[in-house]
Write a protein that holds these residues in place. Structure first.
Motif, PDB file in Angstrom:
ATOM      1  N   MET A   1      11.299   1.339   1.461  1.00  0.00           N
ATOM      2  CA  MET A   1      11.210   0.237   2.420  1.00  0.00           C
ATOM      3  C   MET A   1      12.145   0.488   3.593  1.00  0.00           C
ATOM      4  N   ALA A   2      13.357   0.936   3.244  1.00  0.00           N
ATOM      5  CA  ALA A   2      14.351   1.173   4.287  1.00  0.00           C
ATOM      6  C   ALA A   2      13.881   2.287   5.215  1.00  0.00           C
ATOM      7  N   VAL A   3      13.337   3.343   4.624  1.00  0.00           N
ATOM      8  CA  VAL A   3      12.884   4.460   5.461  1.00  0.00           C
ATOM      9  C   VAL A   3      11.782   3.994   6.400  1.00  0.00           C
ATOM     10  N   SER A   4      10.824   3.259   5.839  1.00  0.00           N
ATOM     11  CA  SER A   4       9.715   2.846   6.709  1.00  0.00           C
ATOM     12  C   SER A   4      10.213   1.880   7.779  1.00  0.00           C
ATOM     13  N   MET A   5      11.108   0.952   7.396  1.00  0.00           N
ATOM     14  CA  MET A   5      11.631   0.033   8.397  1.00  0.00           C
ATOM     15  C   MET A   5      12.364   0.788   9.491  1.00  0.00           C
TER      16      MET A   5
ATOM     17  N   ILE B   1       0.834  -1.205   0.000  1.00  0.00           N
ATOM     18  CA  ILE B   1       0.000   0.000   0.000  1.00  0.00           C
ATOM     19  C   ILE B   1       0.863   1.247   0.000  1.00  0.00           C
ATOM     20  N   LEU B   2       1.915   1.223   0.816  1.00  0.00           N
ATOM     21  CA  LEU B   2       2.762   2.408   0.928  1.00  0.00           C
ATOM     22  C   LEU B   2       3.408   2.755  -0.403  1.00  0.00           C
ATOM     23  N   SER B   3       3.940   1.737  -1.092  1.00  0.00           N
ATOM     24  CA  SER B   3       4.630   2.069  -2.338  1.00  0.00           C
ATOM     25  C   SER B   3       3.633   2.567  -3.382  1.00  0.00           C
ATOM     26  N   LEU B   4       2.407   2.010  -3.350  1.00  0.00           N
ATOM     27  CA  LEU B   4       1.403   2.521  -4.285  1.00  0.00           C
ATOM     28  C   LEU B   4       0.998   3.944  -3.933  1.00  0.00           C
TER      29      LEU B   4
END
Lengths: 626, 112
Positions: A503-507, A395-398
């Motif tokens: 992905m890295a930022v969210s992680m 969802i985030l990447s979309l």
């Protein structure tokens, strides 16, 4: 089709013979029906692949008039089969769990009767091939939800909660009905497949479509607990915990999502509605997340978390990412059911204690529950490789493709989730014991009938994400391909490097928040108990009181409605209706009082009347009829 | 055959209107009796009078229009009248035994 019939048989059986069954056999039998239909669904599932056409099963004509034909017909396609698997699968796990959880309850077989009925209606909802049949299921699950929230009906608070859920749902349903009527007026059919064709062919104005989809969306907000109709869900936690897990986390509240995914061909044509959905979903997600950070009831936290996750799904739907939303629906069903059942296990072990301020250090007493709950928490905060990670990342990447602002907002909602879930986890399972000594002695691990479903759900929560893993993470997006006949695949334009960075930022931010939460609740042993005694800033108080939304509704809508009712009572009811109804009675009384004097008992008098009558009739015949 | 036509001719000596008037008069007398007399036996008699005036009318028309069907009806009416008299008189006897009177207005308990 046998699949929905079996739970119905179960329900009917309980209705008739429930009181004669022993507790053990009642629970086993109820679970058996659902497990059986799960296996039937599984067989069906293996017959379908992504290119097979939808199977239509025509049972009978339901409503049949000149220009309105509504068949009682099921449509089994890639979308509904997955929902059916979810419903029967999670349903059977929760049935098994309930045999342990509801042990010793006096309404044991009644509980299973309702649960079976719920599964039946939910299956109708997802299997229907037209909107009207779906609406029947929609109302049916609402009914079951009402019955199960108010299951312990001797407590008046539970009844109130049940009424609240029912009434708020009804408001949404009304709008849904309006939407359906308009839809029929515009396109002349309720059947999904015909509708899809008619819409492709017709040149209806976008305003009408926007209006229809908005109405449908309001219906969905009622069932799926979105702003402004979300207030019933936290109160719905008055029901037994398995119910909260099954109805108010995994299946029924996702009906709104399902409705929109099912009619995505409509929503795709209404960009304005989509923007509204995105906005409402995101607002709900953040709003509920903020409220959840200050709640102290273990089930209420989970309820707000459900609202928040549902908001995220709507957010994705609004962005047009139907596949991603549906994927999150599935993984959410797994880990939220796991969390609810884990919470149920905690409540069961503590003999009905629900306030997290009265828990603590439970990892010492309930090893399995602790471990499985941890899995659920890790899944919901979207840590890889747990299932929540895949769906949320999707969802985030979309969202990032649409606009980075959406991405930041959604990430913020996700971080709120991290905070309140870890707060819940640490306060319940770590720190010092805050129970009374008496309770500590009685803490026990739950029986195997409760742990086994937890275990299966735990496995699903860990690995469930792989069904739609992106190419980046060596997956093949199986789910999106599978439901592609219903929902066209959303193309992803992001370059891989961007995706890695996101992905890295969210992680990173998730881990940061996790560490902060750990600091606050474990290292400093911050306990919410102290919090609520302290004089906080007004904002914290505002959150703790859920932004006074309930009170607002009460004073604005409830009070004004009451005023209106009183007005009508004094004017319309007393002056008009009562006059008419009472007047009718008094008139007939008055008339008969006078007329009865003619019946004086003298035969000659009667005879005279008879002769006069005959004469009168003859006169009429002679002068008028001839 | 000849006898019948002779009889018909004799009957037709009186015009039809006279029969009709006679019957109306008889019927009205009967009706008046039913409505005004208080003795149950008289009421009964009056009813018989009304029935027979109808019979007479039917027979008269039968003769004038050469239609024997009406005469068959007259027999039916006679049978019904006889049965009615049998039942009615029996009831009358029972009423007399119970209330010691045949006054029709004594039977006014069934009201309101």
């Amino acid at each position: 089709m046998m699949v929905p019939t079996l739970p119905l048989i179960g329900f009917a059986g309980y209705l008739l013979y429930g009181q004669y069954l022993k507790e053990k056999s009642a629970g086993l039998l109820a679970s058996l029906w659902i497990i059986l239909s799960f296996f039937l669904t599984l067989i069906l599932f293996f017959q379908l692949n992504e290119s097979s056409p939808a199977i239509n099963v025509h049972l009978f004509d339901w409503i049949n008039t000149d220009d309105l034909n509504i068949p009682f017909e099921f449509r089994i396609d890639q979308l509904s089969i997955i929902m059916m698997l979810l419903i029967t699968g999670v349903g059977s796990l929760i049935h098994i769990y309930s045999t342990g959880y509801m042990h010793g309850d006096e309404g044991f077989s009644r509980f299973f009767a309702y649960l079976n009925l719920f599964i039946f209606f939910m299956l109708i909802l997802v299997m229907a091939n037209n909107f009207v049949l779906m609406f029947a299921g929609w109302e049916g699950v609402g009914l079951c939800s009402y019955l199960l929230i108010g299951f312990w009906y001797k407590d008046h608070e539970n009844n109130k909660a049940a009424n609240k859920a029912f009434i708020i749902n009804r408001i949404g349903d009304l709008f849904l009905l309006f939407g359906l009527f308009l839809l029929y007026k515009q396109f002349g059919t309720f059947i999904f497949s015909d509708l899809e064709q008619n819409i492709a062919g017709s040149m209806s104005s976008p305003e009408i479509l926007t209006f229809i989809t908005l109405l449908l969306f309001i219906g969905a907000t009622g069932k799926s607990a979105q702003i402004p109709l979300y207030t019933w869900l936290p109160d719905a936690m008055a029901g037994p915990t398995p119910v909260s897990a099954l109805i108010h986390a995994a299946t029924m509240v996702t009906a709104g999502i399902y409705l929109i995914v099912r009619s995505n061909f409509l929503f795709a044509l209404a960009p304005l509605t989509n923007e509204i959905i995105t906005f409402v979903g995101l607002t709900t997600s953040i709003f509920a997340g903020v409220i959840a950070t200050k709640q102290n009831d273990i089930k209420k936290i989970l309820a707000y978390s459900t609202i928040s996750q549902l908001g995220l799904m709507f957010f994705a739907l609004g962005l047009g990412a139907y596949g991603a939303a549906f994927f999150h629906l599935l993984t959410h069903a797994f880990f939220k059911a796991l969390l609810f059942l884990g919470a149920g296990s905690v409540i069961h072990g503590l003999h009905g204690e629900q306030d997290i301020r009265n828990m603590g250090n439970l990892k010492k007493y309930m090893h399995y529950t602790h471990l499985l709950f941890l899995i659920g928490v890790l899944a919901i905060i979207a840590l890889p490789p747990f299932s929540g990670f895949y769906s949320k990342d999707n969802i985030l990447s979309l969202a990032y493709i649409q606009s980075p602002i959406w991405w930041i907002a959604a990430l913020f909602a996700g971080l709120l989730t991290v905070f309140y879930m870890l707060r819940l986890y640490f306060v319940v399972f770590w720190g010092k014991e805050r129970m009374s000594q008496d309770t500590i002695n009685k803490i026990h691990e739950s029986p195997w009938s409760m742990l086994l479903p937890l275990l299966i759900l735990g496995i699903l929560s860990v690995f469930g994400g792989w069904i739609n893993a992106p190419e980046l993470l060596l997956g093949n997006k199986w789910l999106e391909h599978f439901i592609s006949p219903i929902v066209s695949i959303h193309p992803s334009h992001l370059p891989h490097s961007t995706e890695w960075i996101l992905m890295a930022v969210s992680m990173g931010s998730i881990l940061l928040v996790a560490v902060m939460t750990y600091q606050k609740y474990v290292s400093k042993a911050h306990v919410p108990l102290i919090e609520s005694n302290a004089k906080d800033g007004s904002f914290v108080n505002l959150i703790r009181n859920k932004f006074y939304v309930d009170e607002l509704y009460e004073s604005v809508i409830g009070k004004s409605f009451l005023k209106l009712s009183q007005f009508f009572n004094s004017i319309f009811e007393n002056q008009v209706v009562r006059r008419i109804t009472d007047g009718t009675g008094q008139l007939s009384l008055y008339v008969s009082e006078n007329i009865r004097k003619t019946q004086n008992g003298f035969i000659s008098y009667y005879l005279f009347a008879m002769a006069l009558g005959v004469l009168g009739i003859l006169t009429i015949f002679i002068f008028f009829a001839l | 055959m000849n006898d019948v036509t002779q009889l018909q001719d004799q009957l037709r000596l009186v015009p039809l209107e006279h029969y009709v008037f006679l019957c109306i008069v008889l019927f009205c007398i009967g009706l008046t009796g039913v409505l005004l007399r208080r003795n149950l036996i008289n009421v009964f008699l009056s009813i018989e009078l009304m029935l027979n005036s109808i019979n007479l009318l039917a027979v008269a028309f039968s003769v004038y229009y050469n239609d024997p069907n009406a005469q068959a009806f007259v027999f039916f009416i006679m049978v019904v009248a006889a049965a009615e008299v049998a039942v009615g008189l029996a009831m009358l006897v029972m009423i007399y035994r119970n209330v010691q009177t045949v006054d029709i207005n004594a039977l006014n308990n069934l009201k309101w």
